[in-house]
Design a protein around this motif. Sequence first.
Motif, PDB file in Angstrom:
ATOM      1  N   THR A 187      -5.769  45.993  -9.085  1.00 33.60           N
ATOM      2  CA  THR A 187      -4.774  45.368  -9.960  1.00 33.60           C
ATOM      3  C   THR A 187      -3.584  46.269 -10.240  1.00 33.60           C
ATOM      4  OG1 THR A 187      -6.013  46.100 -11.903  1.00 33.60           O
ATOM      5  CG2 THR A 187      -6.469  43.886 -11.070  1.00 33.60           C
ATOM      6  N   ASP A 188      -3.486  47.401  -9.548  1.00 36.64           N
ATOM      7  CA  ASP A 188      -2.283  48.214  -9.658  1.00 36.64           C
ATOM      8  C   ASP A 188      -1.640  48.256  -8.273  1.00 36.64           C
ATOM      9  OD1 ASP A 188      -4.088  49.737  -8.304  1.00 36.64           O
ATOM     10  OD2 ASP A 188      -3.944  51.509  -9.587  1.00 36.64           O
ATOM     11  N   GLY A 189      -0.542  48.948  -8.156  1.00 37.08           N
ATOM     12  CA  GLY A 189       0.106  49.064  -6.862  1.00 37.08           C
ATOM     13  C   GLY A 189       1.199  48.029  -6.654  1.00 37.08           C
ATOM     14  N   ALA A 190       1.834  48.085  -5.483  1.00 38.67           N
ATOM     15  CA  ALA A 190       3.004  47.262  -5.199  1.00 38.67           C
ATOM     16  C   ALA A 190       2.679  45.770  -5.183  1.00 38.67           C
ATOM     17  CB  ALA A 190       3.610  47.676  -3.856  1.00 38.67           C
ATOM     18  N   ARG A 191       1.520  45.415  -4.634  1.00 38.65           N
ATOM     19  CA  ARG A 191       1.190  43.989  -4.565  1.00 38.65           C
ATOM     20  C   ARG A 191       1.069  43.379  -5.953  1.00 38.65           C
ATOM     21  NH1 ARG A 191      -3.228  43.324   0.414  1.00 38.65           N
ATOM     22  NH2 ARG A 191      -1.844  44.073   2.076  1.00 38.65           N
ATOM     23  N   ALA A 192       0.356  44.049  -6.832  1.00 41.04           N
ATOM     24  CA  ALA A 192       0.229  43.540  -8.194  1.00 41.04           C
ATOM     25  C   ALA A 192       1.587  43.482  -8.874  1.00 41.04           C
ATOM     26  CB  ALA A 192      -0.741  44.411  -8.991  1.00 41.04           C
ATOM     27  N   GLY A 193       2.421  44.494  -8.631  1.00 40.46           N
ATOM     28  CA  GLY A 193       3.750  44.507  -9.228  1.00 40.46           C
ATOM     29  C   GLY A 193       4.611  43.358  -8.752  1.00 40.46           C
ATOM     30  N   ALA A 194       4.432  42.939  -7.498  1.00 45.64           N
ATOM     31  CA  ALA A 194       5.235  41.841  -6.953  1.00 45.64           C
ATOM     32  C   ALA A 194       4.905  40.511  -7.620  1.00 45.64           C
ATOM     33  CB  ALA A 194       5.010  41.733  -5.448  1.00 45.64           C
ATOM     34  N   LEU A 195       3.765  40.434  -8.285  1.00 44.71           N
ATOM     35  CA  LEU A 195       3.341  39.178  -8.911  1.00 44.71           C
ATOM     36  C   LEU A 195       3.617  39.144 -10.404  1.00 44.71           C
ATOM     37  CD1 LEU A 195      -0.103  38.887  -7.102  1.00 44.71           C
ATOM     38  CD2 LEU A 195       1.999  37.638  -6.545  1.00 44.71           C
ATOM     39  N   ALA A 196       4.243  40.173 -10.927  1.00 44.59           N
ATOM     40  CA  ALA A 196       4.458  40.277 -12.369  1.00 44.59           C
ATOM     41  C   ALA A 196       5.272  39.094 -12.881  1.00 44.59           C
ATOM     42  CB  ALA A 196       5.176  41.591 -12.691  1.00 44.59           C
ATOM     43  N   GLY A 197       4.855  38.602 -14.049  1.00 43.07           N
ATOM     44  CA  GLY A 197       5.613  37.559 -14.722  1.00 43.07           C
ATOM     45  C   GLY A 197       5.340  36.146 -14.268  1.00 43.07           C
ATOM     46  N   LEU A 198       4.460  35.943 -13.298  1.00 46.64           N
ATOM     47  CA  LEU A 198       4.211  34.598 -12.789  1.00 46.64           C
ATOM     48  C   LEU A 198       3.083  33.865 -13.528  1.00 46.64           C
ATOM     49  CD1 LEU A 198       4.541  35.034  -8.904  1.00 46.64           C
ATOM     50  CD2 LEU A 198       6.245  34.212 -10.552  1.00 46.64           C
ATOM     51  N   GLY A 199       2.352  34.574 -14.360  1.00 44.33           N
ATOM     52  CA  GLY A 199       1.273  33.917 -15.093  1.00 44.33           C
ATOM     53  C   GLY A 199       0.088  33.543 -14.238  1.00 44.33           C
ATOM     54  N   LEU A 200      -0.186  34.353 -13.237  1.00 39.39           N
ATOM     55  CA  LEU A 200      -1.284  34.094 -12.315  1.00 39.39           C
ATOM     56  C   LEU A 200      -2.586  34.678 -12.834  1.00 39.39           C
ATOM     57  CD1 LEU A 200       0.756  35.228  -9.235  1.00 39.39           C
ATOM     58  CD2 LEU A 200      -0.030  32.879  -9.541  1.00 39.39           C
ATOM     59  N   GLY A 201      -3.696  34.207 -12.271  1.00 37.43           N
ATOM     60  CA  GLY A 201      -4.965  34.871 -12.495  1.00 37.43           C
ATOM     61  C   GLY A 201      -5.146  35.933 -11.426  1.00 37.43           C
ATOM     62  N   ILE A 202      -5.121  37.185 -11.803  1.00 38.86           N
ATOM     63  CA  ILE A 202      -5.261  38.289 -10.843  1.00 38.86           C
ATOM     64  C   ILE A 202      -6.724  38.712 -10.790  1.00 38.86           C
ATOM     65  CG2 ILE A 202      -4.525  40.592 -10.190  1.00 38.86           C
ATOM     66  CD1 ILE A 202      -2.325  38.491 -10.058  1.00 38.86           C
ATOM     67  N   VAL A 203      -7.289  38.682  -9.582  1.00 40.23           N
ATOM     68  CA  VAL A 203      -8.698  39.014  -9.389  1.00 40.23           C
ATOM     69  C   VAL A 203      -8.795  40.274  -8.547  1.00 40.23           C
ATOM     70  CG1 VAL A 203     -10.925  38.204  -8.519  1.00 40.23           C
ATOM     71  CG2 VAL A 203      -9.263  36.554  -9.440  1.00 40.23           C
ATOM     72  N   ALA A 204      -9.435  41.294  -9.077  1.00 41.12           N
ATOM     73  CA  ALA A 204      -9.625  42.529  -8.320  1.00 41.12           C
ATOM     74  C   ALA A 204     -10.903  42.428  -7.491  1.00 41.12           C
ATOM     75  CB  ALA A 204      -9.712  43.718  -9.269  1.00 41.12           C
ATOM     76  N   ASN A 205     -10.798  42.826  -6.229  1.00 42.64           N
ATOM     77  CA  ASN A 205     -11.970  42.829  -5.341  1.00 42.64           C
ATOM     78  C   ASN A 205     -12.154  44.227  -4.772  1.00 42.64           C
ATOM     79  OD1 ASN A 205     -14.044  42.315  -3.558  1.00 42.64           O
ATOM     80  ND2 ASN A 205     -12.693  41.460  -1.983  1.00 42.64           N
ATOM     81  N   PRO A 206     -12.877  45.091  -5.462  1.00 40.09           N
ATOM     82  CA  PRO A 206     -13.081  46.455  -4.963  1.00 40.09           C
ATOM     83  C   PRO A 206     -13.904  46.508  -3.680  1.00 40.09           C
ATOM     84  CG  PRO A 206     -14.431  46.038  -6.909  1.00 40.09           C
ATOM     85  CD  PRO A 206     -13.511  44.864  -6.764  1.00 40.09           C
ATOM     86  N   GLN A 207     -14.560  45.398  -3.312  1.00 44.71           N
ATOM     87  CA  GLN A 207     -15.321  45.346  -2.063  1.00 44.71           C
ATOM     88  C   GLN A 207     -14.520  44.713  -0.917  1.00 44.71           C
ATOM     89  OE1 GLN A 207     -17.107  44.161  -5.048  1.00 44.71           O
ATOM     90  NE2 GLN A 207     -17.674  46.321  -5.222  1.00 44.71           N
ATOM     91  N   ALA A 208     -13.192  44.750  -1.028  1.00 45.19           N
ATOM     92  CA  ALA A 208     -12.365  44.082  -0.024  1.00 45.19           C
ATOM     93  C   ALA A 208     -12.634  44.580   1.385  1.00 45.19           C
ATOM     94  CB  ALA A 208     -10.880  44.265  -0.372  1.00 45.19           C
ATOM     95  N   GLY A 209     -13.045  45.835   1.519  1.00 43.44           N
ATOM     96  CA  GLY A 209     -13.324  46.381   2.837  1.00 43.44           C
ATOM     97  C   GLY A 209     -14.489  45.705   3.543  1.00 43.44           C
ATOM     98  N   GLU A 210     -15.308  44.972   2.800  1.00 35.00           N
ATOM     99  CA  GLU A 210     -16.445  44.281   3.416  1.00 35.00           C
ATOM    100  C   GLU A 210     -16.014  43.067   4.221  1.00 35.00           C
ATOM    101  OE1 GLU A 210     -19.315  43.244   0.516  1.00 35.00           O
ATOM    102  OE2 GLU A 210     -19.462  45.276  -0.336  1.00 35.00           O
TER     103      GLU A 210
END
Length: 540
Positions: free
Chosen positions: A392-415
Amino acid sequence: MRFGPVPRIEAGGAILVHSIGLADGRLRKGRVLTSADLAALAAAGVDEVIVARLDPGDLGEDAAAAAVAATLAPDAPGLSVQAPFTGRVNLYAETAGILRVDAAAVARLNGVDEAITLATLPDLARVQARDMVATVKILPYAVPATSVAAARATVAGPVLAIHPPLGGDATLIATRIAGMKDSVVDKGLAAVRTRLAALGVAVVEEVVVPHALAPLTQAVRGARGGMVLILGGSATQDRGDIGPAAVGASGGRLVRFGMPVDPGNLLFLGDLAGRAVVGLPGCVRSPALNGADWVLERLACGVPVGAADIAAMGVGGLLKEIPTRPQPRGAPASLPGRPVVEVLLLAAGSARRMRGTDKLMERVGDEPLLRRAARAAQGAQVARVHVVLDRTDGARAGALAGLGLGIVANPQAGEGMASSIRAGMARLGPATDAVILGFADMPEVGPGHYDRLIAAFSPEDGREIARAVTQAGLPGHPVLFGRRYFENLAALTGDRGAREIVAEAGERLVDVPTEGEGAVIDLDTPEAWAAWRAAQAATV
């Protein structure tokens, strides 16, 4: 439109009229036949098919339905128009309220061409949010554009409108006859409170007085509510009875005694300096539908009620045996509500094929692709958009700021992709009917892609997975899954996503043609980006 049997070899590009079962699946009716379809038909030994072809000047069923629906409630608050599918466009209430229908306009429109139909709920029907209130259906696969223009021309103004509850408050007066038990009075007051709460009307005061002219007159005269409701300890039998007489003695006037609705005959309506005074019939002590509900809901929604309006309630006013009577405030059982749909936008991939740059942060117009994809999903008729990221940090999360989205973190994305689907499924609301899986690296997927899938979704008709395909029938994304498949999605493993679920869906899968080639355009490499940008520049 040309309609009839043709040799298989002449059927390319025509619309298949009747579904045909094949060894490895089924060609659904309404499909535009491709060369691959013709080959499959040849392999099955089918030499002739019944097809339809549009003539010059025809409009396809979806275009025609959308054009007609757009005239019914232009910019009307409280109504939403679904995307077309199989020649049908449904209109839904966005809020509770009273539906007004211009019945004469509906009749004119339906009289233009038998191929163009509009069905609505009755005028003055009580609706809840997400209720279907009308449907436009084009019966054949195409109609002349002149017929569509003529149908649109019959509509001089909005055909449909929703009048939502205005809030407000009421004084509730109960009268007590000698020997009446407290429990009878309390039951009556509670039943009326429940009705008013459902209409958004607050009870500012409750007054219990003897069933006599003087105390009732005093209570009416001193009432503070925007409406004054009288629940008599004994039924009103005449215009000169205690309840109507108290309205006159308080300085008001009696508008109507009695109504042609059963149960509810003994209601009376008065006016006290612009405030409605309603003498409630004894049947309001029951939660079942009665004539008082029709009067109260119109008053609560700001729809005028006069003597002529009550007189007109007689047709349909026999309520004793109708199926909906036990549930007066429920949605019509025969019409499904608009489905609750959420989107999972998958954006947790590593973008290794971009060789050092992040494809989701590439600019499309004046914004990163990821933000563009999220806004496209938000622009559709969906309840919520969740974006699955690796963190939930980094450029991708920053690009979504202010849109009122549900942000879901997936720490197992490498799977793999399945882990992102699992993470997103855990965030769906309990009332969700369907979920759409979308990919954030598809720049030409717009709100219309999502809306077309929602329009195609119909568990009642066996359409429980809806997959976006190109006009030529190439399968792509996004893909909608009904609730039947939630458990399967939440149990996925590996990096194949939901392909196996789609492959095994059989008749529950419907392919939904979408505009252009957006359903199959994803940009995973620098070369793909360069080719896409070149193609975009060439069309400017």
